[in-house]
Design an enzyme around this catalytic site. Structure first.
Site, PDB file in Angstrom:
ATOM      1  CG  HIS A   1      -0.407   0.126   2.521  1.00 27.53           C
ATOM      2  ND1 HIS A   1       0.117  -0.951   3.194  1.00 27.53           N
ATOM      3  CD2 HIS A   1      -0.231   1.194   3.339  1.00 27.53           C
ATOM      4  CE1 HIS A   1       0.574  -0.555   4.373  1.00 27.53           C
ATOM      5  NE2 HIS A   1       0.382   0.745   4.486  1.00 27.53           N
ATOM      6  CG  ASP A   2       2.351   3.484   2.965  1.00 23.75           C
ATOM      7  OD1 ASP A   2       1.489   4.144   2.338  1.00 23.75           O
ATOM      8  OD2 ASP A   2       2.439   3.473   4.200  1.00 23.75           O
TER       9      ASP A   2
ATOM     10  CE  LYS B   1       3.984   6.805   3.569  1.00 26.05           C
ATOM     11  NZ  LYS B   1       3.814   6.437   4.975  1.00 26.05           N
TER      12      LYS B   1
ATOM     13  CG  HIS C   1      -3.364   3.280   1.103  1.00 25.68           C
ATOM     14  ND1 HIS C   1      -2.614   3.593  -0.007  1.00 25.68           N
ATOM     15  CD2 HIS C   1      -2.657   3.732   2.163  1.00 25.68           C
ATOM     16  CE1 HIS C   1      -1.502   4.190   0.364  1.00 25.68           C
ATOM     17  NE2 HIS C   1      -1.497   4.301   1.686  1.00 25.68           N
ATOM     18  CG  HIS C   2      -3.724   7.627   2.618  1.00 23.14           C
ATOM     19  ND1 HIS C   2      -3.619   7.707   3.984  1.00 23.14           N
ATOM     20  CD2 HIS C   2      -2.568   7.056   2.192  1.00 23.14           C
ATOM     21  CE1 HIS C   2      -2.454   7.221   4.375  1.00 23.14           C
ATOM     22  NE2 HIS C   2      -1.791   6.811   3.305  1.00 23.14           N
TER      23      HIS C   2
ATOM     24  CG  ASP D   1      -2.129   2.278   6.720  1.00 21.61           C
ATOM     25  OD1 ASP D   1      -1.099   2.063   7.377  1.00 21.61           O
ATOM     26  OD2 ASP D   1      -2.236   3.218   5.903  1.00 21.61           O
TER      27      ASP D   1
END
Ligand SMILES: [Fe+2]
Length: 355
Positions: free
Chosen positions: A218-219, A222, A271-272, A300
């Site tokens: 999901h990240d 980054k 996801h955000h 999360d």
């Protein structure tokens, strides 16, 4: 640090008057006797003047000839032309060619000082903008490069195995976490919690694998966010926040390079997002949010609150649970919150966190 001025004039008496007058105001003064000497001094890099005063009529290389060369090689350095009264039209012409301003000799010292100060202020603004553009451009380039290499890595892994399995994706997820000691094990916990939520929710069998991939990765976006922002202690400013908010999009972009990840892409992209539509990057709400993302976002957030972060220690479990309950229908899907409490997913969190 005093600001530096380069005075260029072939007339020693003018050099002296200007040097004394401006030197008295605290400037660091350097002198050149013609255009060529000034260019040589600039090119040698021994001085980086904040402002150049340039006489128009000089032997060897006149100010008129030197101006375009200085402008070309040092576009950020403001140049003020010095001109005799009879040269007024030349002064105006010089401004058309990029001089910041011109001074007619003899000028009052006050007027000279004012013009120099104005040029330096202008220089600061231009230099700052230039630095910002440069940083943005550097960031854009490094982001492109990182994304390209991650994409290649994904493709290679996929090509080798012809199928991306859980282990290779887990290994990939660990490379993201390597950047940040505080998130160690986070992706794996988000995967495990997501799977348990999905079981409780009765998610169709074929969606479990995409869910696990999206939860683990999901990240992944980054990797495109500068570490100084990612690991910053304390609140982020508006610009930094905008950069952080790009990570779901970057992640989705990276996953889109491998066909196999297609069913997981929106799980990463959303996801955000928030149930009430106040999330990012798309601002979608309710059922428009990818079903995998609705699960991942709770897993999360839960894990993030229950773990220590650089700027705060872990929250007590009662506080975490109260917050999740309060966010039902706001940040989270009410169904997912219900599943979270029905399955008592928090009950053995400590053993999950330690494993
Ligand atoms: Fe995230």
């Amino acid at each position: 640090m005093p600001r530096t001025i380069l005075i260029t004039d072939d007339d020693p008496s003018i050099r002296k008057v200007l040097s004394l007058g401006l030197g008295r105001l605290g400037y660091d003064i350097h002198v050149a006797t013609n255009g060529q000497e000034a260019i040589d001094m600039l090119a040698a890099g021994s001085i980086q003047p904040d402002c150049v005063l340039l006489d128009i009529r000089m032997p060897v290389l006149s100010g008129r000839e030197a101006l375009p060369r200085i402008r070309e090689q040092f576009p950020l350095t403001p140049v003020i032309m010095l001109t005799a009264y009879s040269d007024l039209s030349t002064g105006l012409e010089a401004m058309k060619n990029g001089a910041f301003d011109y001074l007619v000799k003899p000028s009052r010292m006050e007027h000279i000082a004012e013009t120099v100060a104005k040029a330096i202020r202008y220089h600061d603004v231009v230099a700052e903008k230039f630095e910002m553009d440069k940083r943005n451009e550097e960031y854009r380039l490094s982001l492109e490069a990182t994304m390209q290499s991650k994409t290649m890595e994904l493709k290679e892994t996929y090509e080798r195995l012809k199928v991306a399995n859980l282990q290779t994706v887990q290994a990939l997820a660990e490379t993201i976490e390597a950047k940040d000691q505080y998130t160690q094990g986070h992706c794996e916990r988000v995967r495990s919690i997501s799977v348990r939520l999905a079981r409780e929710l009765g998610l169709p069998r074929e969606q479990f694998e995409p869910l696990e991939f999206a939860a683990l990765l999901h990240d992944i976006g980054k990797i495109g966010i500068p570490e100084r922002i990612l690991n910053k202690v304390g609140p982020l400013d508006a610009e930094e926040l905008e950069v952080i908010k790009m990570h779901p999009l970057i992640g989705a972009q990276i996953l889109s390079s491998v066909e196999f990840f297609a069913p997981a892409i929106n799980g990463v992209r959303h996801h955000h997002e928030r149930w009430d539509g106040k999330g990012y990057p798309d601002g979608v709400s309710g059922e428009d949010i990818d079903p995998l993302a609705r699960i991942i976002t709770l897993a999360d957030t839960f894990d993030a609150m229950a773990q220590s972060r650089p700027y705060r220690s872990a929250l007590p479990m009662e506080t975490v649970l109260a917050e999740i309950r309060a966010q039902s229908g706001r940040q989270f899907s009410p169904l997912v919150v219900k599943a979270f409490f029905d399955a008592e997913i928090y009950a053995d969190y400590d053993s999950l966190a330690k494993s």
